[in-house]
Design a protein around this motif. Sequence first.
Motif, PDB file in Angstrom:
ATOM      1  N   ALA A  37       5.205   4.935  -9.298  1.00  0.00           N
ATOM      2  CA  ALA A  37       4.534   3.968  -8.434  1.00  0.00           C
ATOM      3  C   ALA A  37       3.891   2.879  -9.284  1.00  0.00           C
ATOM      4  CB  ALA A  37       3.472   4.663  -7.597  1.00  0.00           C
ATOM      5  N   TRP A  63       4.687  10.016   3.132  1.00  0.00           N
ATOM      6  CA  TRP A  63       4.321   9.016   4.130  1.00  0.00           C
ATOM      7  C   TRP A  63       5.074   9.263   5.441  1.00  0.00           C
ATOM      8  CZ3 TRP A  63       0.296   6.131   4.540  1.00  0.00           C
ATOM      9  CH2 TRP A  63      -0.347   5.571   3.421  1.00  0.00           C
ATOM     10  N   ASP A  77       3.860   1.392  -1.287  1.00  0.00           N
ATOM     11  CA  ASP A  77       4.427   1.468  -2.635  1.00  0.00           C
ATOM     12  C   ASP A  77       3.414   2.038  -3.631  1.00  0.00           C
ATOM     13  OD1 ASP A  77       7.116   0.771  -2.795  1.00  0.00           O
ATOM     14  OD2 ASP A  77       6.706  -1.379  -2.681  1.00  0.00           O
ATOM     15  N   ARG A  78       2.164   1.614  -3.512  1.00  0.00           N
ATOM     16  CA  ARG A  78       1.156   1.966  -4.519  1.00  0.00           C
ATOM     17  C   ARG A  78       0.590   3.364  -4.311  1.00  0.00           C
ATOM     18  NH1 ARG A  78      -1.372   3.970  -7.648  1.00  0.00           N
ATOM     19  NH2 ARG A  78      -3.211   3.279  -8.808  1.00  0.00           N
ATOM     20  N   TYR A  79       0.284   3.711  -3.070  1.00  0.00           N
ATOM     21  CA  TYR A  79      -0.388   4.977  -2.785  1.00  0.00           C
ATOM     22  C   TYR A  79       0.507   5.870  -1.933  1.00  0.00           C
ATOM     23  CZ  TYR A  79      -4.362   2.036  -4.057  1.00  0.00           C
ATOM     24  OH  TYR A  79      -5.207   1.169  -4.701  1.00  0.00           O
ATOM     25  N   ALA A  80       0.304   7.189  -2.078  1.00  0.00           N
ATOM     26  CA  ALA A  80       1.060   8.133  -1.237  1.00  0.00           C
ATOM     27  C   ALA A  80       0.406   9.501  -1.319  1.00  0.00           C
ATOM     28  CB  ALA A  80       2.510   8.226  -1.700  1.00  0.00           C
ATOM     29  N   LEU A  98       0.835  -1.204   0.000  1.00  0.00           N
ATOM     30  CA  LEU A  98       0.000   0.000   0.000  1.00  0.00           C
ATOM     31  C   LEU A  98       0.870   1.255   0.000  1.00  0.00           C
ATOM     32  CD1 LEU A  98      -2.704  -1.082   2.613  1.00  0.00           C
ATOM     33  CD2 LEU A  98      -3.025  -0.855   0.139  1.00  0.00           C
ATOM     34  N   ARG A 153       1.168   0.684 -11.070  1.00  0.00           N
ATOM     35  CA  ARG A 153      -0.091   1.193 -11.618  1.00  0.00           C
ATOM     36  C   ARG A 153      -1.299   0.716 -10.830  1.00  0.00           C
ATOM     37  NH1 ARG A 153       2.558  -0.704 -15.977  1.00  0.00           N
ATOM     38  NH2 ARG A 153       1.070  -2.423 -16.254  1.00  0.00           N
ATOM     39  N   THR A 154      -1.230  -0.492 -10.270  1.00  0.00           N
ATOM     40  CA  THR A 154      -2.353  -1.037  -9.515  1.00  0.00           C
ATOM     41  C   THR A 154      -1.837  -1.661  -8.221  1.00  0.00           C
ATOM     42  OG1 THR A 154      -2.248  -3.241 -10.509  1.00  0.00           O
ATOM     43  CG2 THR A 154      -3.561  -1.567 -11.680  1.00  0.00           C
ATOM     44  N   LEU A 155      -2.757  -1.875  -7.291  1.00  0.00           N
ATOM     45  CA  LEU A 155      -2.382  -2.519  -6.038  1.00  0.00           C
ATOM     46  C   LEU A 155      -1.954  -3.962  -6.279  1.00  0.00           C
ATOM     47  CD1 LEU A 155      -2.114  -2.394  -2.994  1.00  0.00           C
ATOM     48  CD2 LEU A 155      -4.548  -2.965  -2.803  1.00  0.00           C
ATOM     49  N   THR A 210       0.652  13.439  -1.843  1.00  0.00           N
ATOM     50  CA  THR A 210       1.435  14.009  -2.953  1.00  0.00           C
ATOM     51  C   THR A 210       2.249  15.242  -2.582  1.00  0.00           C
ATOM     52  OG1 THR A 210      -0.508  15.306  -3.618  1.00  0.00           O
ATOM     53  CG2 THR A 210      -0.199  13.157  -4.664  1.00  0.00           C
ATOM     54  N   ARG A 227       6.785  10.778  -3.083  1.00  0.00           N
ATOM     55  CA  ARG A 227       6.218   9.463  -2.805  1.00  0.00           C
ATOM     56  C   ARG A 227       6.592   8.910  -1.428  1.00  0.00           C
ATOM     57  NH1 ARG A 227       8.111   4.313  -6.236  1.00  0.00           N
ATOM     58  NH2 ARG A 227       6.673   2.728  -5.438  1.00  0.00           N
TER      59      ARG A 227
END
Length: 413
Positions: A202, A82, A69-72, A67, A204-206, A74, A78
Amino acid sequence: MASFINVYGSPRVIPLLVLGFASGLPLALTGGTLQAWATLSGVSLQNIGFLTLIGTAYTLKFLWAPLVDRYAPTMLGRRRSWIFVTQILLGVVIGAMGFYSPSDNLMVLAMLAVLVAFLSATQDIAFDAYSTDVLRKEERAAGAALKVLGYRLAMIVSGGLALVLADQWLGWSNTYLVMGALMALCAIATLLAPEPEVVARAPRTLAIAVVEPLLEFFKRPGALSILLLIVLYKLGDAFAGALSTTFLLRGAGFTGTEVGAVNKAFGLAATIVGALAGGGLMTRLGLYRSLMLFGLLQALSNFGYWVLAVTPPHIYSMALVVGVENLCGGLGTAAFVALLMALCKQEFSATQFALLSALSAVGRTYLAGPLTPPLVESIGWPGFFVITVFIGLPGLILLRMRRVEIDALETVR
């Protein structure tokens, strides 16, 4: 000397000291320090035992690393986003713990501690990924050394110093408020820290963030043997250290005061010196030669405990043995963390570093811990410490066999 100063003076390396401090600060506040507060507040032993489960988040952090890695967020990039968010939240929640007492609100305090552990583990995920991404290859060992230094200093502040403040000056509630404020102040370093020179996109998808880090790693030549190397490299060190305090007290016959002063304080200082020296030496030796040399030294340094086991107790001999062993262990740790960094692909560095660091704990947790007591009981302390030297050799043999893959990591940024 000039290269030593240059590598530690890098704008990418310096911030890791404060960020490492922020990484280590919450651990004791939800562990030993919290247990001390509960004990002095009259909490039952059964409930104090329950508090040991709070740290489970640190063991399981690889589960939500994808998570990160995928989301952050802004606002700061990146990784730093967090780190910044978790640091601010940690400051608030640690401070909030000060408003409750273990004797009156143990469940609320425990829930806040669980939240602190979760946020701290998340900060660790992002911080490990950031340090992996931001450092150039020649800076990895120095960065690892400053991470270790910052982390150890934080353990002193949130462990020993917090107990003194609570007992002599501020009381428990105000001590936790001070620690929360100190945690929040660390966010300033996150604001000032630089972004990586090369910023990877990042996943592209989880689903990609979960699966691809494993697929990417196992496609590499010798992937399984590299994973085995991670388990074995510090295994001899783990066996020697598993019951080192018990040995010094029961096996070697030193007093608690002597062990506390030398094994804890002097040993900690030697570890820090070793880590810093390792970071400087690696700029000249390179990754493979550093791993081999430092690994050999950390294995041979276990002979010192054999000397203590077969000679009468003397404070100076203990200081020498503990100092050398921790110095060599610090050298090995600097090189080992640099290896973990080098093994991570920037796109998936949060997940891969979390998985690799979890794997590195397998030997210490599932081998050294359970097997050390029966080994000592069956062959005695002198024979046990001789064996720990040889336990460290398979990792070095495997390192020699994987030299091509390790050298190849030097060509990667």
